[in-house]
Design an enzyme around this catalytic site. Structure first.
Site, PDB file in Angstrom:
ATOM      1  N   CYS A 398       0.842  -1.197   0.000  1.00  0.00           N
ATOM      2  CA  CYS A 398       0.000   0.000   0.000  1.00  0.00           C
ATOM      3  C   CYS A 398       0.884   1.256   0.000  1.00  0.00           C
ATOM      4  CB  CYS A 398      -0.972  -0.040   1.174  1.00  0.00           C
ATOM      5  SG  CYS A 398      -2.338   1.140   1.023  1.00  0.00           S
ATOM      6  N   HIS A 525      -3.539  -5.171   0.299  1.00  0.00           N
ATOM      7  CA  HIS A 525      -2.983  -5.677   1.559  1.00  0.00           C
ATOM      8  C   HIS A 525      -3.051  -7.202   1.552  1.00  0.00           C
ATOM      9  CE1 HIS A 525      -2.578  -1.932   4.017  1.00  0.00           C
ATOM     10  NE2 HIS A 525      -3.464  -1.486   3.151  1.00  0.00           N
ATOM     11  N   GLU A 527      -1.674  -9.346   3.328  1.00  0.00           N
ATOM     12  CA  GLU A 527      -1.600  -9.983   4.653  1.00  0.00           C
ATOM     13  C   GLU A 527      -2.960 -10.426   5.181  1.00  0.00           C
ATOM     14  OE1 GLU A 527      -1.560  -5.445   5.584  1.00  0.00           O
ATOM     15  OE2 GLU A 527      -0.905  -6.795   3.990  1.00  0.00           O
TER      16      GLU A 527
END
Length: 562
Positions: A398, A525, A527
């Site tokens: 990001c 993102h 994750e």
């Protein structure tokens, strides 16, 4: 529907989220379908506008919901896809009741906490618990509800009352209350103290809820006489006093519960013994033991703004854990405050500056995670420059991707004033701009949020191969700035490649730097979708590059696609 309620006492931050997730794992291992709800008693509508220092990271769901980080624990442990409605806040409840009041739905009655707020809470719980989250049709068998905060907090009172009413409504065979509490040991005495838990249970009982189980947090395993004392004063059978003591890694917690036969006791409480299968946690056992037996570690420089509170990057840390374990390494994260790398720090804090640079140079790879605001940006740019020029594997997420674009424009294109509109809206060289559809007046839920499709522009790139030669990927987003499409052509001519774009082709999603071992930026993102046993592709690529495994992996994927 069967409900498992997890409450907390004595102090916050005891690990109710991990406990609730682990209970879900054990029940799932018995063949049951599990969903979960997190109740946050704060007045915010959601977690979106809160600082990471305030409440840890903001976890983003597929539907764009900005929620509490515990929902990330649920998704990772239970391998489910939750919705924004699985996170209940005081703000959401009061907002829904007030909207009804304005429409006249209460037919002129005085709107009160009881019954209107409590009814809204019960209705919400019962409605959301029926929503499937595991990809199958129909409702789950068990809904695990975690009540945030500690018993006795003023803001949680309406929820306690609503849950008391829910218990009364569904009956004792359909409700199980597990109270998580702390058993401290005073350094001078060295004795496990039960008094804080006794007071906490007494407060809970005074509010109309009696725990069926105690989940006791402690540094060391509970002594038998401590259990006897807790049982006597808290009116909980000794067999129902579960001990969640400190363990080498959190994957052991479901195994701790299994070893104490928690699954059998919970199943008996909820009359589920006849439908449950024998518990099967072989995969969890293997995962926990594999990690414990790892001897090699890889040093990862995490250059961010919120490194003072590791929960600010909880999902990133978990994604690194998943990726490292898959590569047979333990993660060794070096936390570097981005501002410590800046030239100003060389004057104001020379020791911190020297330490930060020594740490960065000693790491096997560099990761710059997401964030907002201009603090530390100069340091992040220096970290990206260091990684690019020294062939150190780099992953920018990001803001980290936008940082790599700014750095490349300044160093390679010689645009000294290249910047993001977020940090300098008057610069003549805007390489990162505010998204056209964004709001500049409202903060909450105004970003580009949730799962969006990214299309690979070519199969001849590292990221496509890491995503198993996929033509597109669906990842979760949370941003209001993007790479300026007007400068993309110039950047690509200079050597930067934007290998992933959105469906319009105008929004840059993934960048790579050819000739570099691993220099990747992603606007999304990754994750948030990383799972134990199924690591996120960008994180896996970073760790593989740092440990010398990427080239062989890419060749394997290439051969597989021919």
């Amino acid at each position: 529907m069967k409900y498992v309620l997890v409450t907390g006492g004595v102090v916050s931050g005891l690990g109710k989220g991990v406990t609730a997730s682990s209970i879900g794992v054990v029940l799932k291992a018995c063949g049951l379908r599990v969903t979960s709800i997190k109740i946050d008693p704060y007045l915010n509508t959601d977690a979106g506008t809160m600082s990471p220092f305030e409440h840890g990271e903001v976890f983003v769901l597929d539907d764009g919901g900005e929620v509490d980080l515990d929902l990330g624990n649920y998704e990772r442990f239970l391998d489910v896809t939750l919705t924004r409605d699985n996170n209940i806040t005081t703000g959401k409840i009061y907002q829904s009741v007030l909207e009804k009041e304005r429409k006249g739905d209460y037919l002129g009655k005085t709107v009160q906490v009881v019954p209107h707020i409590t009814d809204a809470i019960k209705d919400w719980i019962e409605s959301v618990s029926l929503t499937p989250v595991d990809g199958k049709e129909g409702a789950a068998d068990v809904c695990v509800i975690e009540l945030g905060g500690t018993v006795g907090d003023i803001e949680s009172m309406p929820f306690i009352e609503a849950l008391r009413q829910l218990y009364f409504t569904v009956g004792q065979d359909n409700f199980c209350l597990i109270h998580v509490s702390l058993i401290p040991v005073l350094g001078v005495v060295g004795e496990q103290k039960t008094k804080p838990t006794q007071h906490s249970v007494r407060e809970l009982r005074a509010l109309g809820l009696t725990p069926h189980f105690l989940a006791c947090r402690s540094a060391q395993p509970l002594l038998e006489n401590t259990k006897q004392k807790l049982s006597q004063f808290c009116h909980v059978p000794v067999a129902n006093i579960l001990n969640i003591h400190d363990v080498p890694n959190i994957w052991h917690i479901p195994l701790l519960l299994q070893n104490q036969n928690a699954h059998d006791a919970i199943l008996k409480q909820m009359d589920l013994m006849s439908v449950a299968k024998p518990v099967d946690l072989r995969e969890w056992t293997k995962r926990a033991e594999t990690f414990d037996n790892l001897t090699k570690s890889v040093r990862i420089a995490m250059v961010g703004k919120y490194v003072g509170l590791t929960d600010s990057y909880l999902s990133v840390v978990k994604a690194l854990l998943h990726a490292c374990t898959a590569c047979s390494f333990k993660p060794s994260i070096d936390w570097i405050a981005a501002s410590d790398l800046e030239d100003d720090s060389a004057q104001s804090a020379p020791e911190a500056y020297a330490t930060a640079w020594k740490t960065l140079r000693g790491a096997a790879c560099v990761l710059v995670p997401g964030g907002f605001g201009d603090r530390g940006v100069k340091g992040m740019i220096l970290a990206a420059k260091y990684a690019r020029e020294n062939n150190v594997p780099y992953l920018g997420i990001c803001l980290g991707m936008q940082i790599s674009v700014i750095e490349f424009a300044r160093s390679v294109l010689r645009l000294e004033k290249a910047n993001s509109e977020e940090f300098d809206h008057q610069t003549p060289d805007l390489v990162v701009i505010f998204m056209p559809e964004g709001s500049k007046t409202h903060m909450g839920s105004t970003m580009r949020l949730g799962s969006r499709k990214t299309l690979f522009q070519t199969s001849d790139c590292i990221m496509s191969k890491l995503y198993n030669n996929s033509k597109h990927v669906d990842e979760r987003h949370r941003h209001r700035y993007e790479v300026n499409p007007e400068v993309v052509g110039t950047l690509e001519e200079a050597g930067l490649r934007f290998v992933g774009r959105d469906e319009t082709g105008k929004r840059m999603e993934i960048l790579e730097l050819p000739g570099h071992p691993f220099y990747v930026g992603v606007q999304f993102h990754p994750e948030y979708k990383s799972r134990p046993g199924r690591p996120s592709a960008p994180f896996l690529g970073l760790i593989m590059a740092a440990t010398g495994q990427l080239e062989a992996h890419v060749k394997t994927q290439q051969n597989g696609s021919i």
